[in-house]
Scaffold this active site. Structure first.
Site, PDB file in Angstrom:
ATOM      1  CE1 TYR A 120      45.496 -92.870  -2.594  1.00  0.00           C
ATOM      2  CE2 TYR A 120      43.151 -93.075  -2.183  1.00  0.00           C
ATOM      3  CZ  TYR A 120      44.434 -93.567  -2.048  1.00  0.00           C
ATOM      4  OH  TYR A 120      44.651 -94.742  -1.369  1.00  0.00           O
ATOM      5  CE  LYS A 165      54.670 -89.905  10.675  1.00  0.00           C
ATOM      6  NZ  LYS A 165      54.909 -90.569  11.984  1.00  0.00           N
ATOM      7  CG  ASP A 197      53.234 -93.064  13.077  1.00  0.00           C
ATOM      8  OD1 ASP A 197      52.493 -92.152  13.490  1.00  0.00           O
ATOM      9  OD2 ASP A 197      54.474 -92.989  13.128  1.00  0.00           O
ATOM     10  CG  ASP A 221      42.222 -96.328   0.627  1.00  0.00           C
ATOM     11  OD1 ASP A 221      41.443 -97.251   0.948  1.00  0.00           O
ATOM     12  OD2 ASP A 221      42.726 -96.241  -0.507  1.00  0.00           O
ATOM     13  CG  ASP A 225      41.425-101.179   3.319  1.00  0.00           C
ATOM     14  OD1 ASP A 225      40.263-100.720   3.351  1.00  0.00           O
ATOM     15  OD2 ASP A 225      41.994-101.497   2.259  1.00  0.00           O
TER      16      ASP A 225
END
Length: 324
Positions: A120, A165, A197, A221, A225
């Site tokens: 971002y 990750k 994951d 983010d 969600d």
């Protein structure tokens, strides 16, 4: 002591849920001076700029900012506003409440998301007609600042989990994981870790396996969600963008143009964001009172259509104010 807060409704249902949250704030024994700012798609249509300079300066100069929702130009609004308040961490609680038909009613998590870097950071390029690139930025100081906040956040708790990750993004997530672990060790805080994951699977199977989750920007983010789906939807998630001196408080949901203007938007996330705002300003009891009032309303009704009810935004807001 009176606090000066900026209120920026933004787009879509932000125009409805932000006044609802402000009405709840007005019912508290806390003195506020409210200064309203304009931002969003509709402002861009009028002026050519989704975030006017005066709105940016408003957020940068007030004690805290309450924001509603951003539309198509979200990246041009919310990212600069987070910068304006000097935010370095995004705090996103994901909790199931009584009375809400949650997929996993035992869910009670908090995501602490790095708020300035990662993908971002905005370093994208189109090299040719067929090739585009995105540069991911991860720095030690930003990782350390997030880790120090996380250690303070769980000072009386059981530590936190780092979602990453690093097995693939060895240099960037590797730095993130290494730095957060190092700070936790220095502070004597327990910090385990999980591949992001794997976390996405495990949190759906058993959300009680996690409490506080520390994440890089994009992972925080997406994973928060995902957690919203476990507790009844995005209409349930508040958030705080915390800086050293100022904060920006916003519901996680978007502008929901499909229901904008119908008066049925769920104001709970915006109201809970307002609760986080007053706590940030030092009024912890007031924040707890707001959350207790919201919990009572969710348990007993009325509820908006997204939660299986038929109540309006105004009816839910009035019910919360009545509880206060």
């Amino acid at each position: 002591m009176s606090h000066e807060i900026a209120v920026i409704p933004g787009d879509g249902i932000g125009q409805e849920v932000t006044p609802a949250a402000l009405e709840v704030l007005s019912a508290l024994p806390v003195e506020f001076t409210v200064r309203e700012g304009r931002a969003g798609d509709h402002v861009a249509e009028e002026t050519g700029e989704p975030l006017p300079a005066e709105t940016y300066e408003l957020a940068a100069s007030t004690d805290a900012t309450l924001f509603g929702a951003a539309g198509e130009r979200a990246a041009d609004v919310i990212l600069p506003l987070r910068e304006a308040v000097g935010s370095f961490v995004n705090v996103r609680p994901a909790r199931a409440y009584p009375g809400v038909d949650a997929l996993r009613p035992e869910t009670d998590l908090v995501f602490l998301r790095e708020n300035t870097e990662g993908v971002y950071a905005g370093h994208e390029s189109r090299l040719t007609d067929d090739v585009s690139t995105l540069t991911r930025v991860v720095t030690g100081p930003a990782c350390r600042q997030l880790a120090e906040f996380a250690c303070e956040y769980v000072a009386d708790g059981d530590g936190f989990t780092i979602a990453h990750k690093a097995n693939v993004m060895r240099e960037t997530d590797g730095r993130f994981l290494e730095t957060v672990r190092e700070v936790a060790d220095e502070r004597g805080v327990t910090a385990d870790d999980v591949l992001m994951d794997a976390f996405a699977t495990q949190v759906c199977l058993d959300p009680t396996a996690f409490d506080v989750v520390v994440c890089p920007n994009l992972a925080g983010d997406v994973l928060s969600d995902l957690a919203a789906g476990l507790v009844g939807g995005l209409g349930m998630l508040p958030s705080a963008n915390v800086g050293a001196e100022r904060g920006l408080f916003e519901p996680v949901h978007g502008s929901a143009p499909d229901i904008a203007g119908e008066g049925v938007a769920n104001p709970v996330a915006a109201i809970l964001s307002a609760a986080m705002l007053v706590e940030f300003l030092g009024h912890e009891d007031a924040g707890r009172r707001v959350r207790a009032a919201v919990e009572d309303v969710l348990a007993d009704g009325p509820r908006t259509p997204d939660l299986g009810g038929d109540a309006s935004t105004a009816a839910v807001t009035d019910a919360v104010v009545d509880r206060l």
